[in-house]
Motif scaffolding. Structure first.
Motif, PDB file in Angstrom:
ATOM      1  N   LEU A   4       0.716  -1.246   0.182  1.00 18.23           N
ATOM      2  CA  LEU A   4      -0.047   0.151  -0.062  1.00 18.23           C
ATOM      3  C   LEU A   4       0.949   1.169   0.080  1.00 18.23           C
ATOM      4  O   LEU A   4       0.387   2.483  -0.325  1.00 18.23           O
ATOM      5  CB  LEU A   4      -0.976  -0.055   1.301  1.00 18.23           C
ATOM      6  CG  LEU A   4      -1.941  -1.142   1.037  1.00 18.23           C
ATOM      7  CD1 LEU A   4      -2.955  -1.179   2.326  1.00 18.23           C
ATOM      8  CD2 LEU A   4      -3.003  -0.848  -0.110  1.00 18.23           C
ATOM      9  N   GLU A   5       2.191   1.032   0.262  1.00 18.19           N
ATOM     10  CA  GLU A   5       2.817   2.494   0.003  1.00 18.19           C
ATOM     11  C   GLU A   5       3.281   2.980  -1.262  1.00 18.19           C
ATOM     12  O   GLU A   5       3.477   3.975  -1.554  1.00 18.19           O
ATOM     13  CB  GLU A   5       4.490   1.885   0.600  1.00 18.19           C
ATOM     14  CG  GLU A   5       4.456   1.827   1.986  1.00 18.19           C
ATOM     15  CD  GLU A   5       4.180   3.158   2.820  1.00 18.19           C
ATOM     16  OE1 GLU A   5       4.797   4.089   2.480  1.00 18.19           O
ATOM     17  OE2 GLU A   5       3.490   2.992   3.751  1.00 18.19           O
ATOM     18  N   ARG A   6       2.974   2.172  -2.256  1.00 19.25           N
ATOM     19  CA  ARG A   6       2.822   2.316  -3.658  1.00 19.25           C
ATOM     20  C   ARG A   6       1.492   2.639  -3.992  1.00 19.25           C
ATOM     21  O   ARG A   6       1.309   2.519  -5.362  1.00 19.25           O
ATOM     22  CB  ARG A   6       3.518   1.106  -4.599  1.00 19.25           C
ATOM     23  CG  ARG A   6       5.003   0.845  -3.871  1.00 19.25           C
ATOM     24  CD  ARG A   6       5.591  -0.323  -4.656  1.00 19.25           C
ATOM     25  NE  ARG A   6       4.598  -1.265  -5.051  1.00 19.25           N
ATOM     26  CZ  ARG A   6       4.619  -2.566  -4.427  1.00 19.25           C
ATOM     27  NH1 ARG A   6       5.453  -2.721  -3.396  1.00 19.25           N
ATOM     28  NH2 ARG A   6       3.900  -3.482  -4.808  1.00 19.25           N
ATOM     29  N   ALA A   7       0.645   2.879  -3.418  1.00 20.19           N
ATOM     30  CA  ALA A   7      -0.765   2.956  -3.779  1.00 20.19           C
ATOM     31  C   ALA A   7      -1.309   4.484  -3.820  1.00 20.19           C
ATOM     32  O   ALA A   7      -0.913   5.264  -3.021  1.00 20.19           O
ATOM     33  CB  ALA A   7      -1.728   2.141  -2.908  1.00 20.19           C
ATOM     34  N   GLY A  73      -9.920  13.100  -7.794  1.00 17.29           N
ATOM     35  CA  GLY A  73      -9.237  13.669  -6.451  1.00 17.29           C
ATOM     36  C   GLY A  73      -8.636  12.437  -6.098  1.00 17.29           C
ATOM     37  O   GLY A  73      -8.841  11.232  -6.189  1.00 17.29           O
ATOM     38  N   LEU A  74      -7.164  12.836  -5.998  1.00 19.34           N
ATOM     39  CA  LEU A  74      -6.251  11.635  -5.641  1.00 19.34           C
ATOM     40  C   LEU A  74      -5.256  11.967  -4.229  1.00 19.34           C
ATOM     41  O   LEU A  74      -5.373  13.226  -3.909  1.00 19.34           O
ATOM     42  CB  LEU A  74      -5.113  11.715  -6.822  1.00 19.34           C
ATOM     43  CG  LEU A  74      -5.601  10.907  -8.045  1.00 19.34           C
ATOM     44  CD1 LEU A  74      -4.716  11.048  -8.977  1.00 19.34           C
ATOM     45  CD2 LEU A  74      -6.220   9.664  -7.913  1.00 19.34           C
ATOM     46  N   ASP A  75      -5.048  10.960  -3.800  1.00 21.07           N
ATOM     47  CA  ASP A  75      -3.990  11.170  -2.643  1.00 21.07           C
ATOM     48  C   ASP A  75      -3.277   9.704  -2.378  1.00 21.07           C
ATOM     49  O   ASP A  75      -3.650   8.613  -2.798  1.00 21.07           O
ATOM     50  CB  ASP A  75      -4.843  11.161  -1.341  1.00 21.07           C
ATOM     51  CG  ASP A  75      -3.953  11.848  -0.221  1.00 21.07           C
ATOM     52  OD1 ASP A  75      -2.865  12.216  -0.412  1.00 21.07           O
ATOM     53  OD2 ASP A  75      -4.523  11.827   1.072  1.00 21.07           O
ATOM     54  N   ARG A  76      -2.057   9.939  -1.783  1.00 21.93           N
ATOM     55  CA  ARG A  76      -1.530   8.643  -1.203  1.00 21.93           C
ATOM     56  C   ARG A  76      -2.288   7.893  -0.522  1.00 21.93           C
ATOM     57  O   ARG A  76      -3.265   8.387   0.415  1.00 21.93           O
ATOM     58  CB  ARG A  76      -0.272   8.917  -0.328  1.00 21.93           C
ATOM     59  CG  ARG A  76       1.061   9.771  -1.554  1.00 21.93           C
ATOM     60  CD  ARG A  76       2.024   9.924  -0.684  1.00 21.93           C
ATOM     61  NE  ARG A  76       2.653   8.893   0.091  1.00 21.93           N
ATOM     62  CZ  ARG A  76       3.718   8.885   0.830  1.00 21.93           C
ATOM     63  NH1 ARG A  76       4.316  10.030   0.755  1.00 21.93           N
ATOM     64  NH2 ARG A  76       4.153   7.968   1.419  1.00 21.93           N
ATOM     65  N   TRP A  77      -2.415   6.443  -0.467  1.00 16.24           N
ATOM     66  CA  TRP A  77      -2.906   5.809   0.407  1.00 16.24           C
ATOM     67  C   TRP A  77      -2.483   5.954   1.768  1.00 16.24           C
ATOM     68  O   TRP A  77      -1.454   6.122   2.127  1.00 16.24           O
ATOM     69  CB  TRP A  77      -3.014   4.060   0.191  1.00 16.24           C
ATOM     70  CG  TRP A  77      -3.699   3.459   1.011  1.00 16.24           C
ATOM     71  CD1 TRP A  77      -5.021   3.073   1.035  1.00 16.24           C
ATOM     72  CD2 TRP A  77      -3.304   2.988   2.522  1.00 16.24           C
ATOM     73  NE1 TRP A  77      -5.476   2.418   2.294  1.00 16.24           N
ATOM     74  CE2 TRP A  77      -4.234   2.137   2.980  1.00 16.24           C
ATOM     75  CE3 TRP A  77      -1.884   2.903   3.128  1.00 16.24           C
ATOM     76  CZ2 TRP A  77      -4.120   1.465   4.384  1.00 16.24           C
ATOM     77  CZ3 TRP A  77      -2.013   2.155   4.231  1.00 16.24           C
ATOM     78  CH2 TRP A  77      -3.085   1.764   4.911  1.00 16.24           C
ATOM     79  N   SER A  78      -3.639   5.912   2.657  1.00 16.13           N
ATOM     80  CA  SER A  78      -3.153   5.980   4.194  1.00 16.13           C
ATOM     81  C   SER A  78      -4.161   5.320   5.025  1.00 16.13           C
ATOM     82  O   SER A  78      -5.433   5.154   4.411  1.00 16.13           O
ATOM     83  CB  SER A  78      -3.204   7.437   4.726  1.00 16.13           C
ATOM     84  OG  SER A  78      -4.488   7.792   5.095  1.00 16.13           O
ATOM     85  N   PRO A  79      -3.924   4.904   6.153  1.00 14.23           N
ATOM     86  CA  PRO A  79      -4.952   4.082   6.867  1.00 14.23           C
ATOM     87  C   PRO A  79      -6.238   4.827   7.292  1.00 14.23           C
ATOM     88  O   PRO A  79      -7.330   4.501   7.406  1.00 14.23           O
ATOM     89  CB  PRO A  79      -4.094   3.522   8.188  1.00 14.23           C
ATOM     90  CG  PRO A  79      -2.836   3.790   7.755  1.00 14.23           C
ATOM     91  CD  PRO A  79      -2.424   4.985   6.854  1.00 14.23           C
ATOM     92  N   ASP A  80      -5.945   6.293   7.187  1.00 20.36           N
ATOM     93  CA  ASP A  80      -7.033   7.319   7.459  1.00 20.36           C
ATOM     94  C   ASP A  80      -8.096   7.355   6.387  1.00 20.36           C
ATOM     95  O   ASP A  80      -9.130   8.053   6.702  1.00 20.36           O
ATOM     96  CB  ASP A  80      -6.454   8.383   7.818  1.00 20.36           C
ATOM     97  CG  ASP A  80      -5.616   8.489   9.277  1.00 20.36           C
ATOM     98  OD1 ASP A  80      -5.930   7.455  10.152  1.00 20.36           O
ATOM     99  OD2 ASP A  80      -4.568   9.055   9.494  1.00 20.36           O
TER     100      ASP A  80
END
Length: 156
Positions: A4-7, A73-80
């Motif tokens: 998920l760091e690459r998501a 709309g985009l963002d890096r994946w995060s647990p939040d």
């Protein structure tokens, strides 16, 4: 989780699109960066996992991206990340600054004014060369959770 760091997580702003259209458009637009895995999360959200962090960053720094005429709309994946919220999602958006006094018609002032809307990314070539006087055109990265301002008042 390293995967998920690459998501990249995305939310389609507008009308619903089919998974087939989503996959085809993302492949067409982002396939040049890297191979990826695409999964939907609800009817308007998706996660795209790339093989390399650099490809994820290229997508996040590029754009604006559209699927079927809808802004993404985009963002890096995060647990939040929540599919029901716009928090953290952003997109590059071109804005116009009409009736800008010539006193403010330079890169520093245009960037300063545009920073009231979002993070300035690029100034249009015609604006930078003083080729167009009706308005300055600037691309800013906007936080999509924030309310869109109708305008910005400039002293003068």
């Amino acid at each position: 989780m390293a995967l998920l760091e690459r998501a990249v997580v995305g939310k389609i702003l507008g009308r619903r699109v089919s998974f087939f259209l989503l996959k085809a458009e993302i492949q067409r637009q982002w396939g040049r960066f890297d191979e990826f895995q695409l999964t939907t999360m609800g009817f308007d959200c998706f996660i795209c996992i790339f093989s390399y962090v650099e490809a994820r960053d290229e997508v996040l720094c590029g754009g604006p991206w559209f699927i079927g005429g809808n802004l993404i709309g985009l963002d890096r994946w995060s647990p939040d990340f929540s599919p029901t919220s716009m928090e953290g999602l952003s997109s590059p958006v071109w804005i116009h600054l009409p009736n800008l006094p010539l006193l403010y018609w330079d890169d520093d002032n245009i960037s300063r004014i545009a920073s009231r809307i979002g993070t300035p990314l690029w100034i249009d070539a015609q604006t930078g060369n003083w080729g167009r006087r009706e308005y300055a055109r600037v691309c800013v990265r906007m936080n999509l959770a924030n309310k869109l301002q109708a305008g910005v008042w400039v002293n003068g």
